[in-house]
Design a protein around this motif. Structure first.
Motif, mmCIF file in Angstrom:
data_model
loop_
_atom_site.group_PDB
_atom_site.id
_atom_site.type_symbol
_atom_site.label_atom_id
_atom_site.label_comp_id
_atom_site.label_asym_id
_atom_site.label_seq_id
_atom_site.Cartn_x
_atom_site.Cartn_y
_atom_site.Cartn_z
ATOM 1 N N ILE A 1 0.831 -1.202 0.000
ATOM 2 C CA ILE A 1 0.000 0.000 0.000
ATOM 3 C C ILE A 1 0.866 1.252 0.000
ATOM 4 C CG2 ILE A 1 -1.617 1.346 1.406
ATOM 5 C CD1 ILE A 1 -2.996 -1.235 2.162
ATOM 6 N N ALA A 2 1.990 1.228 0.694
ATOM 7 C CA ALA A 2 2.871 2.403 0.721
ATOM 8 C C ALA A 2 3.400 2.719 -0.674
ATOM 9 C CB ALA A 2 4.023 2.172 1.692
ATOM 10 N N ALA A 3 3.703 1.668 -1.457
ATOM 11 C CA ALA A 3 4.196 1.891 -2.825
ATOM 12 C C ALA A 3 3.101 2.459 -3.714
ATOM 13 C CB ALA A 3 4.726 0.585 -3.405
ATOM 14 N N ILE A 4 1.885 1.976 -3.530
ATOM 15 C CA ILE A 4 0.749 2.506 -4.296
ATOM 16 C C ILE A 4 0.519 3.966 -3.934
ATOM 17 C CG2 ILE A 4 -1.754 2.332 -4.604
ATOM 18 C CD1 ILE A 4 -1.425 -0.712 -4.229
ATOM 19 N N PRO B 1 2.786 7.582 4.521
ATOM 20 C CA PRO B 1 1.702 6.599 4.612
ATOM 21 C C PRO B 1 0.566 7.014 5.539
ATOM 22 C CG PRO B 1 3.835 5.507 4.695
ATOM 23 C CD PRO B 1 4.101 6.986 4.788
ATOM 24 N N SER B 2 0.885 7.651 6.659
ATOM 25 C CA SER B 2 -0.175 8.043 7.599
ATOM 26 C C SER B 2 -1.052 9.144 7.011
ATOM 27 C CB SER B 2 0.430 8.489 8.926
ATOM 28 O OG SER B 2 1.291 9.604 8.731
ATOM 29 N N THR B 3 -0.429 10.081 6.278
ATOM 30 C CA THR B 3 -1.217 11.130 5.609
ATOM 31 C C THR B 3 -2.136 10.517 4.563
ATOM 32 O OG1 THR B 3 0.527 12.762 5.947
ATOM 33 C CG2 THR B 3 -1.088 13.222 4.212
ATOM 34 N N PHE B 4 -1.597 9.561 3.807
ATOM 35 C CA PHE B 4 -2.418 8.881 2.804
ATOM 36 C C PHE B 4 -3.582 8.146 3.448
ATOM 37 C CE2 PHE B 4 -3.179 4.764 0.619
ATOM 38 C CZ PHE B 4 -3.874 5.270 -0.475
ATOM 39 N N SER B 5 -3.305 7.427 4.533
ATOM 40 C CA SER B 5 -4.359 6.652 5.189
ATOM 41 C C SER B 5 -5.478 7.564 5.694
ATOM 42 C CB SER B 5 -3.764 5.847 6.346
ATOM 43 O OG SER B 5 -4.758 5.058 6.964
ATOM 44 N N ARG B 6 -5.110 8.692 6.304
ATOM 45 C CA ARG B 6 -6.136 9.625 6.811
ATOM 46 C C ARG B 6 -6.957 10.207 5.664
ATOM 47 N NH1 ARG B 6 -1.874 11.287 10.192
ATOM 48 N NH2 ARG B 6 -1.468 13.073 8.822
ATOM 49 N N ALA B 7 -6.269 10.605 4.588
ATOM 50 C CA ALA B 7 -6.982 11.203 3.457
ATOM 51 C C ALA B 7 -7.896 10.184 2.791
ATOM 52 C CB ALA B 7 -5.974 11.753 2.436
ATOM 53 N N PHE B 8 -7.431 8.946 2.649
ATOM 54 C CA PHE B 8 -8.240 7.894 2.027
ATOM 55 C C PHE B 8 -9.475 7.605 2.869
ATOM 56 C CE2 PHE B 8 -9.504 3.700 0.673
ATOM 57 C CZ PHE B 8 -9.177 3.649 -0.677
ATOM 58 N N ARG B 9 -9.293 7.493 4.182
ATOM 59 C CA ARG B 9 -10.424 7.219 5.071
ATOM 60 C C ARG B 9 -11.432 8.377 5.040
ATOM 61 N NH1 ARG B 9 -11.326 4.050 9.675
ATOM 62 N NH2 ARG B 9 -9.161 3.332 9.718
ATOM 63 N N VAL C 1 -13.219 4.421 4.744
ATOM 64 C CA VAL C 1 -12.607 3.144 5.132
ATOM 65 C C VAL C 1 -11.093 3.269 4.970
ATOM 66 C CG1 VAL C 1 -12.799 2.203 2.788
ATOM 67 C CG2 VAL C 1 -12.677 0.635 4.733
ATOM 68 N N ALA C 2 -10.342 2.546 5.791
ATOM 69 C CA ALA C 2 -8.881 2.568 5.687
ATOM 70 C C ALA C 2 -8.438 1.856 4.412
ATOM 71 C CB ALA C 2 -8.256 1.894 6.910
ATOM 72 N N PRO C 3 -7.305 2.263 3.818
ATOM 73 C CA PRO C 3 -6.829 1.603 2.593
ATOM 74 C C PRO C 3 -6.657 0.096 2.746
ATOM 75 C CG PRO C 3 -5.576 3.611 3.004
ATOM 76 C CD PRO C 3 -6.435 3.378 4.211
ATOM 77 N N SER C 4 -6.106 -0.335 3.872
ATOM 78 C CA SER C 4 -5.885 -1.776 4.068
ATOM 79 C C SER C 4 -7.204 -2.529 4.133
ATOM 80 C CB SER C 4 -5.078 -2.013 5.346
ATOM 81 O OG SER C 4 -5.731 -1.417 6.465
ATOM 82 N N ASP C 5 -8.195 -1.969 4.834
ATOM 83 C CA ASP C 5 -9.502 -2.621 4.920
ATOM 84 C C ASP C 5 -10.192 -2.636 3.562
ATOM 85 O OD1 ASP C 5 -9.114 -3.012 7.617
ATOM 86 O OD2 ASP C 5 -10.197 -1.200 8.204
ATOM 87 N N PHE C 6 -10.027 -1.547 2.808
ATOM 88 C CA PHE C 6 -10.640 -1.501 1.481
ATOM 89 C C PHE C 6 -10.031 -2.561 0.572
ATOM 90 C CE2 PHE C 6 -10.644 -0.046 -2.925
ATOM 91 C CZ PHE C 6 -12.014 0.095 -3.134
ATOM 92 N N ARG C 7 -8.709 -2.714 0.616
ATOM 93 C CA ARG C 7 -8.057 -3.713 -0.240
ATOM 94 C C ARG C 7 -8.537 -5.117 0.113
ATOM 95 N NH1 ARG C 7 -1.609 -4.278 -1.346
ATOM 96 N NH2 ARG C 7 -2.151 -3.594 -3.460
ATOM 97 N N VAL C 8 -8.651 -5.416 1.414
ATOM 98 C CA VAL C 8 -9.147 -6.731 1.826
ATOM 99 C C VAL C 8 -10.551 -6.957 1.291
ATOM 100 C CG1 VAL C 8 -9.870 -8.107 3.807
ATOM 101 C CG2 VAL C 8 -7.691 -6.889 3.874
ATOM 102 N N ALA C 9 -11.409 -5.938 1.423
ATOM 103 C CA ALA C 9 -12.779 -6.069 0.931
ATOM 104 C C ALA C 9 -12.812 -6.266 -0.580
ATOM 105 C CB ALA C 9 -13.593 -4.832 1.318
ATOM 106 N N ALA C 10 -11.936 -5.567 -1.296
ATOM 107 C CA ALA C 10 -11.894 -5.705 -2.756
ATOM 108 C C ALA C 10 -11.462 -7.107 -3.147
ATOM 109 C CB ALA C 10 -10.953 -4.665 -3.358
ATOM 110 N N ARG C 11 -10.512 -7.673 -2.411
ATOM 111 C CA ARG C 11 -10.052 -9.022 -2.732
ATOM 112 C C ARG C 11 -11.116 -10.055 -2.410
ATOM 113 N NH1 ARG C 11 -3.667 -8.831 -0.820
ATOM 114 N NH2 ARG C 11 -2.974 -7.509 -2.550
ATOM 115 N N VAL C 12 -11.840 -9.847 -1.330
ATOM 116 C CA VAL C 12 -12.952 -10.749 -1.023
ATOM 117 C C VAL C 12 -13.998 -10.663 -2.122
ATOM 118 C CG1 VAL C 12 -14.863 -11.153 0.555
ATOM 119 C CG2 VAL C 12 -12.579 -10.712 1.455
ATOM 120 N N GLY C 13 -14.230 -9.445 -2.615
ATOM 121 C CA GLY C 13 -15.202 -9.255 -3.688
ATOM 122 C C GLY C 13 -14.788 -9.906 -4.978
ATOM 123 N N ALA C 14 -13.476 -10.195 -5.147
ATOM 124 C CA ALA C 14 -12.999 -10.830 -6.370
ATOM 125 C C ALA C 14 -13.049 -12.349 -6.288
ATOM 126 C CB ALA C 14 -11.561 -10.392 -6.654
ATOM 127 N N ALA C 15 -13.578 -12.871 -5.177
ATOM 128 C CA ALA C 15 -13.664 -14.322 -5.040
ATOM 129 C C ALA C 15 -14.661 -14.896 -6.033
ATOM 130 C CB ALA C 15 -14.090 -14.674 -3.601
#
Length: 338
Positions: free
Chosen positions: A276-279, A288-296, A301-315
């Motif tokens: 996520i930091a590279a993205i 990374p903390s500035t990105f996380s706050r702005a994304f939320r 939703v936090a970037p990490s939680d969003f990515r997990v949800a997106a991957r679950v959605g790709a099942a």
């Protein structure tokens, strides 16, 4: 595959509406009909990918579709949708409500809130991503939310019907070649005929806004992307730039919004395995903390939680969903191109 088909006809009647909602989420919410017809919801969507453009043939009973700010935050696809239906469409937009007559094309922008309600009908929809059809931005932004009456509107409606008749007979490998003919035909039908001086200033601003948008997207990862450097790149004064982006919340807000939208698109892609930091850095966020706050703050939703949800959605699809002709299993995935 370039063709996707989703149908609820093989689904038990009490699950049909939920199945249909799953196909459109999170691009649209589908409200439960209040006319007593919710016992079943037999509907079908056939989607074809045409070299960036997406063409959809949809048959539904009475339906009320909503794209609100929640949907835009969850899936910020920025496409124009050109639609023609067999029944009247009742639209609710930020600028007010209107009724579009049957067989009359209309344009809406998925970057803005919109509600659509109609009785049972068959409709054709052409989705054009702003990035790939940037040359059409001035005329499509000007045309959005207005019924396309008159000869050019009828010509565009006939063209969409021609696509619907012709596409099933074309091999998948030929579909990507249709992008440029579609661009030319839409431009011919939507561009105002003759000198329309009262629209000139607004269309000029829309053209400049698209130039600014493309310049920002080219330099999303640049730490030197500022109002001053943007002015030099697009050839306008600082006062012109600030006036142009005043309605977008200002220059800094606009740049950050585009960066967040780009990061959202990457995190939605289950095939992109970068940290996520590279993205975040690739999208212009070096802390990374500035990105996380702005994304939320932007998407709730936090970037990490969003990515997990997106991957679950790709099942893989659950058993009650009809199999489609490719792995794509939602309208949003079709619009994003994977």
């Amino acid at each position: 595959m370039s063709t996707q088909v989703f149908s609820t006809r093989a689904v038990p009647a009490d699950q049909q509406l939920d199945a249909w909602r799953s196909w459109f989420e999170p691009v649209f919410d589908v409200a439960k009909p209040d006319d007593g017809t919710a016992q079943g919801f037999e509907a079908e969507s056939a989607v074809r990918i045409l070299g960036g453009a997406v063409f959809s043939q949809v048959t539904t009973p009475h339906i009320h579709a909503i794209r609100g700010m929640r949907n835009i935050r969850r899936d910020p696809v920025d496409h124009w949708s050109i639609t023609v239906g067999t029944r009247e469409t009742r639209l609710t937009l930020a600028r007010g409500s209107l009724a579009v007559p049957a067989s009359t094309p209309f344009v809406v922008c998925l970057g803005e809130p919109v509600e659509s309600e109609r009785e049972a009908d068959e409709r054709l929809q052409l989705y054009l991503p702003r990035d790939r059809f940037a040359s059409l931005a001035p005329v499509l932004d000007q045309a959005r939310g207005t019924p396309m009456l008159g000869p050019t509107g009828r010509l565009l409606a006939d063209y969409l019907r021609l696509l619907a008749r012709s596409l099933p007979g074309l091999p998948d490998e030929d579909l990507p070649r249709l992008s440029e003919p579609i661009r030319a035909m839409v431009a011919a039908c939507v561009t105002p005929v003759g000198a329309v001086s009262e629209l000139a200033a607004e269309q000029m601003d829309l053209t400049r806004l698209e130039q600014v948008r493309q310049a920002i997207r080219r330099r999303l990862s640049s730490a030197t992307l500022t109002a001053g450097s943007l002015c030099r790149e697009v050839g306008m004064s600082r006062s012109q730039l600030y006036r142009l982006l005043e309605g977008e919340g200002g220059v800094i807000h606009y740049i950050q919004r585009l960066r967040l939208q780009a990061s959202h698109a990457v995190l939605s892609d289950p095939h992109d395995m970068r940290p996520i930091a590279a993205i975040a850095e690739a999208c212009g966020f070096y802390d990374p903390s500035t990105f996380s706050r702005a994304f939320r703050r932007e998407f709730g939703v936090a970037p990490s939680d969003f990515r997990v949800a997106a991957r679950v959605g790709a099942a893989p699809a659950t058993a009650w969903r009809p199999l489609m002709e490719a792995e794509t299993r939602s309208l949003g995935a079709c619009l994003r191109g994977y």
